[in-house]
Design a protein around this motif. Structure first.
Motif, mmCIF file in Angstrom:
data_model
loop_
_atom_site.group_PDB
_atom_site.id
_atom_site.type_symbol
_atom_site.label_atom_id
_atom_site.label_comp_id
_atom_site.label_asym_id
_atom_site.label_seq_id
_atom_site.Cartn_x
_atom_site.Cartn_y
_atom_site.Cartn_z
ATOM 1 N N ALA A 1 101.514 -11.034 102.706
ATOM 2 C CA ALA A 1 100.140 -11.359 102.312
ATOM 3 C C ALA A 1 100.031 -11.636 100.816
ATOM 4 O O ALA A 1 98.979 -12.058 100.340
ATOM 5 C CB ALA A 1 99.211 -10.208 102.690
ATOM 6 N N ASP A 2 101.099 -11.400 100.084
ATOM 7 C CA ASP A 2 101.051 -11.544 98.629
ATOM 8 C C ASP A 2 101.899 -12.738 98.190
ATOM 9 O O ASP A 2 103.025 -12.911 98.657
ATOM 10 C CB ASP A 2 101.574 -10.252 97.992
ATOM 11 C CG ASP A 2 101.573 -10.337 96.473
ATOM 12 O OD1 ASP A 2 100.591 -10.854 95.912
ATOM 13 O OD2 ASP A 2 102.567 -9.906 95.863
ATOM 14 N N ALA A 3 101.363 -13.543 97.285
ATOM 15 C CA ALA A 3 102.098 -14.726 96.815
ATOM 16 C C ALA A 3 103.394 -14.332 96.118
ATOM 17 O O ALA A 3 104.356 -15.104 96.106
ATOM 18 C CB ALA A 3 101.226 -15.545 95.868
ATOM 19 N N ARG A 4 103.436 -13.129 95.523
ATOM 20 C CA ARG A 4 104.642 -12.656 94.841
ATOM 21 C C ARG A 4 105.509 -11.792 95.749
ATOM 22 O O ARG A 4 106.369 -11.056 95.278
ATOM 23 C CB ARG A 4 104.263 -11.837 93.610
ATOM 24 C CG ARG A 4 103.687 -12.637 92.465
ATOM 25 C CD ARG A 4 103.195 -11.711 91.371
ATOM 26 N NE ARG A 4 104.183 -10.719 90.944
ATOM 27 C CZ ARG A 4 105.170 -10.975 90.081
ATOM 28 N NH1 ARG A 4 105.298 -12.158 89.557
ATOM 29 N NH2 ARG A 4 106.019 -10.021 89.739
ATOM 30 N N LEU A 5 105.245 -11.837 97.038
ATOM 31 C CA LEU A 5 106.019 -11.039 97.992
ATOM 32 C C LEU A 5 105.972 -9.552 97.658
ATOM 33 O O LEU A 5 106.914 -8.807 97.926
ATOM 34 C CB LEU A 5 107.482 -11.518 98.041
ATOM 35 C CG LEU A 5 107.655 -12.992 98.454
ATOM 36 C CD1 LEU A 5 109.058 -13.480 98.136
ATOM 37 C CD2 LEU A 5 107.357 -13.168 99.948
ATOM 38 N N GLY A 6 104.885 -9.146 97.040
ATOM 39 C CA GLY A 6 104.707 -7.726 96.745
ATOM 40 C C GLY A 6 105.523 -7.215 95.578
ATOM 41 O O GLY A 6 105.542 -6.010 95.310
ATOM 42 N N VAL A 7 106.185 -8.118 94.875
ATOM 43 C CA VAL A 7 107.041 -7.684 93.763
ATOM 44 C C VAL A 7 106.153 -7.260 92.584
ATOM 45 O O VAL A 7 105.330 -8.042 92.119
ATOM 46 C CB VAL A 7 107.997 -8.819 93.318
ATOM 47 C CG1 VAL A 7 108.824 -8.388 92.107
ATOM 48 C CG2 VAL A 7 108.887 -9.237 94.476
ATOM 49 N N PRO A 8 106.296 -6.045 92.106
ATOM 50 C CA PRO A 8 105.427 -5.577 91.022
ATOM 51 C C PRO A 8 105.810 -6.186 89.671
ATOM 52 O O PRO A 8 106.938 -6.628 89.477
ATOM 53 C CB PRO A 8 105.679 -4.062 90.987
ATOM 54 C CG PRO A 8 107.038 -3.888 91.570
ATOM 55 C CD PRO A 8 107.245 -5.011 92.550
ATOM 56 N N PHE A 9 104.854 -6.212 88.760
ATOM 57 C CA PHE A 9 105.157 -6.563 87.374
ATOM 58 C C PHE A 9 105.744 -5.338 86.692
ATOM 59 O O PHE A 9 105.413 -4.204 87.036
ATOM 60 C CB PHE A 9 103.883 -7.001 86.647
ATOM 61 C CG PHE A 9 103.402 -8.362 87.051
ATOM 62 C CD1 PHE A 9 104.088 -9.501 86.648
ATOM 63 C CD2 PHE A 9 102.277 -8.511 87.849
ATOM 64 C CE1 PHE A 9 103.652 -10.769 87.030
ATOM 65 C CE2 PHE A 9 101.837 -9.772 88.234
ATOM 66 C CZ PHE A 9 102.519 -10.900 87.830
ATOM 67 N N ASN A 10 106.599 -5.576 85.726
ATOM 68 C CA ASN A 10 107.167 -4.491 84.943
ATOM 69 C C ASN A 10 106.078 -3.916 84.029
ATOM 70 O O ASN A 10 105.500 -4.639 83.225
ATOM 71 C CB ASN A 10 108.326 -5.035 84.103
ATOM 72 C CG ASN A 10 108.950 -3.982 83.218
ATOM 73 O OD1 ASN A 10 108.571 -2.812 83.245
ATOM 74 N ND2 ASN A 10 109.920 -4.393 82.417
ATOM 75 N N GLU A 11 105.805 -2.625 84.176
ATOM 76 C CA GLU A 11 104.714 -2.043 83.402
ATOM 77 C C GLU A 11 105.023 -1.985 81.910
ATOM 78 O O GLU A 11 104.119 -1.983 81.083
ATOM 79 C CB GLU A 11 104.385 -0.639 83.920
ATOM 80 C CG GLU A 11 103.469 -0.708 85.128
ATOM 81 C CD GLU A 11 103.472 0.571 85.926
ATOM 82 O OE1 GLU A 11 103.774 1.640 85.346
ATOM 83 O OE2 GLU A 11 103.191 0.496 87.138
ATOM 84 N N SER A 12 106.291 -1.932 81.565
ATOM 85 C CA SER A 12 106.612 -1.880 80.137
ATOM 86 C C SER A 12 107.192 -3.208 79.655
ATOM 87 O O SER A 12 108.095 -3.249 78.828
ATOM 88 C CB SER A 12 107.566 -0.728 79.856
ATOM 89 O OG SER A 12 108.655 -0.783 80.744
#
Ligand code: ARG
Length: 587
Positions: free
Chosen positions: A103-114
């Motif tokens: 359902a997510d365009a980024r395939l659920g891959v999170p951004f790096n918080e730092s």
């Protein structure tokens, strides 16, 4: 955009909760979760913890399991051996997490918080010189790292530190002044080919070198020209610019062949730091980081010695006042940290320059230009070897022209595509041949860890079997063909269905994509992404041979399998795009 926690991280969290409930004093202990062959995951951490607490590991493990409340993710936790946990997740948990990814365009891959700002130095050929396989590696590995880092949310500044300065320009410019038509184009207008540009430069380089070596008077004029160049004499600089422009025509033609975007403002060669060199030296000398030694400005290191046991310094300024490679790199660090606000500096450069970078980084640290808030790393790559295991040369012992190599890869790939082609036109075969051939060269470069030397073997690179990009491209194209054939059946997740073992294996691998990306970015290790994609294609192949998709038992199962197919294709596409490799819809 929603990042999706992987099942591995969910399970890890449940175990950690169980651990702190069962044993509050061990709240921060790591359950050490791994993927496992025996179950979905195995946790080995309790064993070490029990040892540390001098308790019985099996008893502790049982206590932890009992402390985990019933939930719909964990199907079974078994205490095994001396105190391992074997963990199986439910089929529904797998399908649900994959549905959230889909359902997510980024395939659920999170951004790096730092995330920070990385300045990456890659694709740095030299003006008036042919590009070689080493430049290929830097370009391919660097471009992949740019995409991977940007995908994690990092701000990336690209720097192509081309070799566009140095005493050799005295000879070249002087020759051009004396033979003013040597860089003229046979072709009118803007369509000068990279080939023509490079052959002009090559001819001029050879002729001027011959003259330089045989004619003392020319040599004297060439040396005087270096002085003019350094003094910024306008006529001399204009001539120098012609060499740079001519070379860029050639560079761009190679980068285009490599299907790589290089932007002019990012080409900041050695000459781009000329204005900083004097100050760099002054700062180093004033702070005592560098000292004069036999007229040269040098930085010494306790652990860097030559074969005679004497210290080998980094020479920042030569005794004749000239600046070299080190002065430029030190100035570039000042620019990248001070002006571009880099938090990481990455250099994709041949391992044979490792000592240079070690000394440059250490000097910059002593001078305070690098500090604990800024990381500097060389992503060093090994030598490209021929099939015979020796440094890559033609049979005549000459260095191989990069363009010839790429053309040959495209030819071989086109032959492979043609042989398999069912419904492709000639034009499509040519197009696919290019995408497969260039992909093969890039993948071969990216699939072994950069630090290792690697064998350039075109036969192996375009092989349909084994760890090659063609194998991945075929897996992708095969999925697209199934999706086309599906007609009215549409991919849809059905968490209520039981999964076959190969569906579970594929699903768990798909679910690990986000973590793999984070690891690849943090370690500057594109080969880990390549390995992941190869495993993904292999899991898919097993799934495809064991589980009929369009002929599955029920309409729900058809939809669920189409769903797995589609998510596999999207993950392959995303991963390969990060590596700079195309995924043709048909092959
Ligand atoms: N032009 C150099 C070469 O061909 C590579 C430059 C690497 N980058 C740097 N900042 N020194 O070997």
């Amino acid at each position: 955009m929603a990042s999706v926690p992987s099942l591995a991280s969910t399970v890890q969290q449940r175990l950690a909760d169980g651990l702190s409930a069962a044993l509050p004093e061990a709240a921060s202990a790591d359950p050490l979760l791994r993927r496992s062959d025996r179950a979905d995951f195995q946790a080995n951490g309790i064993l070490a913890l029990a040892k540390q607490l001098k308790g019985n590991p099996r008893e502790l493990a049982t206590k932890v399991v009992d402390a985990i409340p019933a939930n719909d993710v964990l199907k079974e936790i078994e205490v095994s051996g001396p105190g391992f946990l074997n963990i199986t997740v439910t089929d529904a948990a797998i399908v649900n997490t994959l549905a959230a990814r889909a359902a997510d365009a980024r395939l659920g891959v999170p951004f790096n918080e730092s995330a920070g700002t990385t300045v990456i130095d890659y694709a740095q050929p030299n003006v008036a010189k042919e590009m070689h396989v080493g430049h290929l590696r830097s370009a391919v590995i660097g471009a992949a790292m740019v995409e991977i880092l940007e995908f994690t949310g990092e701000t990336v500044v690209r720097r192509h530190h081309i070799g566009d300065w140095g005493t050799q320009f005295g000879m070249l410019i002087q020759y051009l002044i004396e033979h003013p038509h040597e860089l003229d184009h046979k072709t009118e207008g803007d369509d000068v080919s990279g080939e023509e540009a490079m052959s002009n430069l090559n001819r001029l380089y050879k002729a001027s070198r011959t003259l330089f070596d045989s004619d003392e008077e020319f040599k004297t004029r060439a040396r005087a020209r270096v002085v003019d160049l350094q003094a910024g004499d306008p006529e001399t600089l204009a001539m120098w610019q012609r060499f740079v422009d001519e070379s860029k025509i050639y560079f761009y033609s190679v980068f285009e062949k490599l299907d790589m975007d290089i932007d002019d403002p990012d080409i900041v060669g050695e000459s781009g730091y000329n204005d900083m060199l004097h100050e760099t030296c002054r700062l180093l000398e004033e702070s005592g980081v560098a000292v004069r030694s036999e007229g040269a400005l040098c930085v010494f290191f306790d652990d860097v010695k030559g074969p005679d046991g004497n210290p080998t310094p980094l020479i920042v300024q030569k005794s004749d006042g000239g600046f070299g490679y080190a002065a430029t790199d030190l100035s570039a660090i000042r620019d990248r940290v001070g002006n571009l606000k880099a938090t990481s500096l990455v250099y994709v450069v041949d391992a044979r320059q490792s000592l240079h970078f070690k000394m440059v980084f250490e000097t910059a640290r002593r001078a305070g230009w690098l500090n604990d808030d800024v990381k500097a790393v060389q992503l060093a790559f090994g030598t490209v070897l021929g099939k015979d295991g020796k440094p890559f040369k033609t049979r005549e012992g000459e260095t191989v022209r990069l363009v010839d190599l790429l053309d040959e890869a495209i030819d071989r790939a086109s032959a492979v595509v043609r042989e398999k082609a069912q419904d492709l036109t000639e034009q499509e075969i040519a197009e696919r041949g290019t995408q497969v051939g260039i992909g093969a060269v890039k993948y071969a470069d990216l699939s072994t860890s950069a630090a290792r030397d690697y064998k350039f073997d075109l036969d192996q690179m375009v092989s349909l079997n084994g760890d090659t990009s063609v194998y991945l491209q075929y897996a992708y194209a095969r999925i697209q063909s199934i999706l086309r054939k599906a007609g009215d059946a549409k991919p849809a997740a059905h968490p209520e269905l039981a999964l076959a073992p190969s569906e579970r294996a594929l699903g768990l691998h798909l679910d690990a994509f986000g973590e793999l990306i984070a690891e690849t970015a943090a370690e500057y290790a594109p080969h880990k992404l390549a390995a992941y994609l190869y495993q993904l294609a292999s899991h898919y192949t097993t799934f495809y041979s064991e589980c009929p998709v369009l002929k599955a038992d029920t309409p729900e199962q058809v939809e669920n399998r189409l769903f797995l197919c589609e998510l596999t294709a999207r993950t392959l596409h995303q991963g390969m795009a990060l590596l700079g490799i195309r995924t043709p819809e048909r092959l």
